[in-house]
Design a protein around this motif. Structure first.
Motif, short mmCIF file in Angstrom:
data_model
loop_
_atom_site.label_atom_id
_atom_site.label_comp_id
_atom_site.label_asym_id
_atom_site.label_seq_id
_atom_site.Cartn_x
_atom_site.Cartn_y
_atom_site.Cartn_z
N GLN D 231 88.61 -68.00 55.58
CA GLN D 231 89.95 -68.15 55.00
C GLN D 231 90.72 -66.84 55.18
OE1 GLN D 231 91.02 -71.33 53.49
NE2 GLN D 231 89.36 -71.61 54.97
N VAL D 232 91.18 -66.59 56.39
CA VAL D 232 91.82 -65.31 56.70
C VAL D 232 93.24 -65.56 57.20
CG1 VAL D 232 91.73 -63.23 58.12
CG2 VAL D 232 89.60 -64.28 57.31
N VAL D 233 94.20 -64.84 56.60
CA VAL D 233 95.59 -64.85 57.07
C VAL D 233 95.88 -63.43 57.57
CG1 VAL D 233 98.02 -65.08 56.41
CG2 VAL D 233 96.30 -66.62 55.43
N LEU D 234 96.40 -63.31 58.78
CA LEU D 234 96.72 -62.00 59.34
C LEU D 234 98.16 -61.63 58.97
CD1 LEU D 234 95.18 -62.64 62.87
CD2 LEU D 234 94.10 -61.56 60.89
N CYS D 235 98.46 -60.34 59.02
CA CYS D 235 99.81 -59.89 58.69
C CYS D 235 100.26 -58.75 59.61
CB CYS D 235 99.88 -59.44 57.24
SG CYS D 235 101.52 -58.85 56.75
N GLU D 236 101.34 -58.98 60.36
CA GLU D 236 101.97 -57.93 61.16
C GLU D 236 102.88 -57.15 60.24
OE1 GLU D 236 102.14 -56.46 64.10
OE2 GLU D 236 103.97 -55.38 63.53
N ARG D 237 102.70 -55.82 60.16
CA ARG D 237 103.48 -55.02 59.21
C ARG D 237 104.04 -53.75 59.84
NH1 ARG D 237 102.16 -50.16 59.00
NH2 ARG D 237 102.21 -49.83 56.75
N GLY D 238 104.15 -53.79 61.19
CA GLY D 238 104.75 -52.63 61.84
C GLY D 238 103.69 -51.67 62.34
N ASN D 248 108.31 -47.92 60.64
CA ASN D 248 107.34 -48.38 61.63
C ASN D 248 108.10 -49.24 62.61
OD1 ASN D 248 104.64 -47.52 60.42
ND2 ASN D 248 105.52 -48.69 58.72
N THR D 249 107.44 -49.71 63.66
CA THR D 249 108.08 -50.64 64.58
C THR D 249 107.45 -52.01 64.38
OG1 THR D 249 108.56 -48.89 66.18
CG2 THR D 249 108.52 -51.15 67.02
N LEU D 250 108.21 -52.94 63.79
CA LEU D 250 107.67 -54.28 63.53
C LEU D 250 107.51 -55.01 64.87
CD1 LEU D 250 106.90 -56.12 61.06
CD2 LEU D 250 109.12 -57.18 61.33
N ASP D 251 106.26 -55.32 65.21
CA ASP D 251 105.95 -55.86 66.53
C ASP D 251 105.89 -57.38 66.46
OD1 ASP D 251 104.95 -56.49 69.01
OD2 ASP D 251 102.96 -55.63 68.64
N LEU D 252 107.05 -58.03 66.59
CA LEU D 252 107.07 -59.49 66.44
C LEU D 252 106.36 -60.20 67.59
CD1 LEU D 252 110.58 -60.19 64.90
CD2 LEU D 252 108.37 -60.02 63.77
N SER D 253 106.25 -59.54 68.75
CA SER D 253 105.53 -60.20 69.84
C SER D 253 104.05 -60.35 69.49
CB SER D 253 105.71 -59.44 71.16
OG SER D 253 105.17 -58.15 71.07
N ALA D 254 103.57 -59.54 68.55
CA ALA D 254 102.18 -59.68 68.12
C ALA D 254 101.96 -61.06 67.49
CB ALA D 254 101.80 -58.59 67.11
N LEU D 264 94.15 -68.41 63.74
CA LEU D 264 94.44 -67.98 62.37
C LEU D 264 95.95 -67.91 62.11
CD1 LEU D 264 91.85 -65.07 62.08
CD2 LEU D 264 91.65 -67.35 61.08
N PRO D 265 96.38 -68.21 60.89
CA PRO D 265 97.80 -68.04 60.55
C PRO D 265 98.15 -66.56 60.53
CG PRO D 265 96.61 -69.28 58.82
CD PRO D 265 95.60 -68.74 59.76
N VAL D 266 99.43 -66.25 60.81
CA VAL D 266 99.86 -64.85 60.79
C VAL D 266 101.25 -64.78 60.18
CG1 VAL D 266 100.57 -65.06 63.22
CG2 VAL D 266 100.38 -62.81 62.21
N ILE D 267 101.40 -63.85 59.23
CA ILE D 267 102.70 -63.68 58.56
C ILE D 267 103.28 -62.30 58.92
CG2 ILE D 267 101.87 -65.14 56.67
CD1 ILE D 267 101.86 -62.66 54.88
N ALA D 268 104.54 -62.07 58.50
CA ALA D 268 105.18 -60.79 58.81
C ALA D 268 105.60 -60.08 57.53
CB ALA D 268 106.41 -61.02 59.68
N ASP D 269 105.54 -58.77 57.53
CA ASP D 269 105.98 -57.95 56.40
C ASP D 269 107.11 -57.03 56.89
OD1 ASP D 269 106.43 -55.95 54.57
OD2 ASP D 269 104.32 -55.44 54.27
#
Lengths: 337, 337, 337, 337
Positions: D231-238, D248-254, D264-269
């Motif tokens: 049960q893992v959700v990833l998070c791109e946070r720059g 930071n540089t928020l890397d939306l291409s990630a 896995l699901p991935v959210i953004a911060d």
């Protein structure tokens, strides 16, 4: 190179790919794994070929095996190259030290500085007549008048001189006055300038771009050499990283890497590399210890009056002190300054 | 700006500094803390002034307060600029999509592609006649013949065209055929080219350098504007980071930042920004959502035969699909494609 | 610190800000420019205070003037610190060389290696019992059995030993066997571990994080010192950049910067810093030349059999050769290995 | 994988290498080129195996072909995973928005904020009880008292809650109060914590490290999944870059890349990703447009009084405005907020 097919690529896709490779003149070897098929391809490839093949149906990626540079590479020429600029030789036992102000500001300032750095042991003079500046409102250099002063300083001190060229149109003018032409970091991938530098009859000092890889620096050298000029000296001058304590991060391992990959001499510029005069001496010592074939150091009689890069310029007395400290380091690695 | 004196700077050093600042025309305010004295200095400063002052005795550092750009800045001009290139307008409600192959390879290839992208909704054509390539052995473009084909495609489709200029000597030729001149990432700090672009009578598409800050991009625009050409469109095309899954890291926050700091329009290039065609559509949607004033997208009828950048080129059908997906996103932010 | 008000901030906003600063105990000095008002604020600030103030109405930004670290800083303690780990002293004239394999793989392997590195001049032994590995499927270390072997090697050679601790729960166990506790790059901001290391009675070897600034490294040291343990040795081990020829970019200027900013000793790890054994010797020479207070080098009797980091490990004979080359370099900077 | 032999590797070296590969259980295919011999090797490889082989005589390099992650990878599981935390589901059509202050500062502050973000449409509450802070002198969180307030807010609003865990010893406590456990960027390679999170019975929100590659983020997830918790959700946070306009540089291409490589699901911060509240709304819109499976946004009733990260926190009214703007963007990509 190696062509990696996608998981689930069909037999037809693999067959089509092999045929395509044969058309391009490659010999192929097929490896069929449980999950993937990979095709080893032996032959002359270009960047264009790779890109052509990379998007063929069923291909996951292409892995190049050989380095893309040839004339600049160690495989092309095993022994180290010597590059001569006036009385200076780069790549031999002697480690030349190029010194002078960032910019030529006036005849008086430049001759004073030239005389001082000669007195303290510099073997080549530097000074910018054409300055690439981030701001259009900053001092842009004295241009032709700067070149005239450069020649004057050369006559006055007997030292060879190097200066930057930023515009292909100025190449002939600059080549008339300088013993060595510098291509700056911001122009490392100005391919027009690289190509024309390859037609010049003067040695080139090519600085690494702000975020260029060692590989790209060698490809930039390849442009110059392939156009006909193999008198190229490379220069590590710091790369851009997230660190803010120094202006750039001087990557001394690039010097070791270039010596491994290429036959070209490579020098270090700790002034731009650190951006702070107090780190210039220790990083110069380190550069010679790692094997640098020369140093490029900014010296100004009165840094607080410099029209550019004052913060990273050494006062003459500090330069003299650095030269004294360099001697035993050079000796320790079998060289001399 | 603020001058921070060193811990232990003497009263005389502080006094001398204040006098120096007055000579430069600054008004000063002294703050004496327990550990440090700091001097607020109000007046017109240049980069050169800062460097001059930074190395004065007793000074620890100088902290600039204002942005270095003027004509490109929001404080100079509050409302958003509109830049017109042929029938395309950047900076308004409509979001232009520039499409085409990386390089013009032949008349046939280019006209075919031009016709397809027009059919699927592109509002401007792109195609390189002069290609800046990392390797001297890679395809360098068709040069003048490429410009001729560009004009042909323009007549054929009625779309305005943009193409890159890499050599100041080619500026006039290119300006004769193109509606907009592109300055590429590798030339963002080729100040010779920037200055001459400032003299051109055509709008300029200025791409962010591989490791340029937003601030440096705006300073590069300042070069063009201060030379007399305020028709500048900026382009975020990915910056160099340590990440290898994408060719570059497309920095969409730069678009938000540029809109905050500057009045110039800014578009996104997700093709170079990601380097992989499969990420181009999602990143295009994101770019429009964040407020991009346009898109620059590589499309090739047969990417597997492209002479450059095939891996990041969209097939026409994928481009058509992207255009369809863009519509509701543009509408969601009050714009249209 | 300096509070920069927005262009157009109202007199009331400025007045409110000044009052707010007084509430926080700051003395203030107002500088009203043509475009901006700036407020110099003298007093004790914390990161929290800055953030509180930064979002007040009319504020554009806050510029901190002083360094955030105290106990780790040069202003707190002028003279260089000496840190003693068993018979090794870091920070003095002698430059200790810590050597050994990346991981303790077996008693036989480790004792063989320990004996060889001692014979060739190492002054401290290293070897990992707990290994932080990127993959959960990679070898994770022998844990307690590794610690036992470490003690055995210490008895066998008489050399002091250092090993990494990754879990706060293991701190006591590790401290029982090791003369120095290593906190690895990946844990440089594991504040739980830092705090507990501050309670340990053993010296700490703190490695710089993969993308930590010099400032953040010193703040991590501050955690340990402020918890009660001032026996901290810092280690530059390479930072993450875009360059791929080396595994990391060994930032030797960080060593010069740390000597300028802090009183703590700092050593270099050219094995992780470059990731390739062939660059370890030249970068070790450079590290000592720039002023490193020690070296951390991976040596393995048979790198091709190593369970981790074989590519960057020196064969014993290469290590012996490196030690010989280090002697004249150390002498050249007034030190000895 | 592919083994590339050095130019000039002897027939015996090639033969020995092939035998070695067979010992390790690989099937091999030999390709002998004019300049190089390469060996395709099919079989189960580990990182350790590669390192073992990489330093064998005559080997230039080893090129891995397959991704190192398995359970986190798309090849292991084709369809997207759904992760449920209380009433929130990540990875489905609905895009959850997690909101709240950076730190829980007091019961009053947190309940006020919780109530406001619920009112404006947040689907999950966030708030830190244990704060990893760069400075030991900064506010470190309310610890257990913070957890109590968190539970209180959960009861009060009916929203599920997520909070960070920094110390493995606190895992049970935190799991008792929170519906989801956050592992922060600085702990992304704290393998002890990852392993223990793998034993927890709660879903994990795993944030990308400051300079972690997408590949390393997926390997960190692999640690958790391989220990038993999928049960893992990833998070791109720059990520950390040289740019200073944003924190930071928020890397939306990630996000696009993770959807391609993993199930896995991935959210953004965008709060940490940009560090400035004014860029949070545009980057949130972009994140949803690119396909983010959720958002993590800092909201504070009075950012100017926040004890941490005030500069990047939205005022409640700005948050309400952002939620309104998100609706049509989500609809445009076939989702809802």
């Amino acid at each position: 190179m190696v062509v990696v097919m996608e998981k689930g690529a069909s037999t037809d896709q693999v067959k089509a790919m092999v045929e395509r490779l044969h058309e391009f003149g490659f010999r192929t070897h097929l490896s069929e794994g449980v999950e993937r098929t990979i095709i080893g391809a032996i032959g002359e490839k270009t960047a264009a070929t790779i890109q052509l093949l990379e998007v063929s149906p069923g291909v996951e990626k292409i892995v190049p095996i050989l380095q893309p540079f040839k004339l600049a590479g160690r495989e092309f020429k095993q022994e180290r190259s010597l590059v001569k600029a006036g009385s200076c030789v780069f790549g031999g036992t002697h480690v030349p030290v190029i010194a002078g102000p960032c910019a030529i500001e006036s005849e008086e300032q430049f001759l004073e500085c030239a005389q001082l750095v000669k007195q303290y042991g510099a073997t080549m003079l530097r000074g910018g007549a054409y300055k690439p500046r981030t701001s259009p409102y900053a001092f842009q250099g004295l241009a032709k008048e700067g070149l005239r002063i450069l020649s004057e300083a050369k006559r006055f001190t007997g030292l060879p001189v190097v200066t930057e060229v930023v515009n292909p149109r100025d190449l002939d003018d600059v080549a008339e006055h300088a013993d060595m032409l510098q291509i700056g970091a911001r122009n490392m991938q100005n391919f027009t300038l690289l190509h024309e530098a390859g037609l010049a009859r003067k040695p080139i000092l090519l600085k690494r771009g702000l975020s260029a890889t060692v590989n790209e620096l060698l490809m930039a050298a390849e442009y110059i050499i392939s156009a006909g000029n193999d008198q190229v000296v490379l220069c590590e001058r710091g790369i851009r990283t997230y660190e803010t304590e120094t202006r750039n991060t001087l990557d001394l391992s690039a010097i070791a890497a270039i010596h491994h990959l290429s036959h070209l001499p490579v020098i270090a510029d700790p002034s731009h590399g650190t951006g702070k005069w107090r780190y210039v001496t220790p990083m110069s010592l380190a550069a010679v210890a790692v094997g640098a074939d020369g140093l490029l150091v900014e010296v100004h009689p009165r840094p607080e009056e410099a029209l550019s890069d004052g913060a990273q310029s050494l006062r003459p007395q500090v330069f003299a002190d650095m030269m004294a400290k360099l001697k035993p380091i050079a000796a320790a690695v079998g060289r001399e300054v």
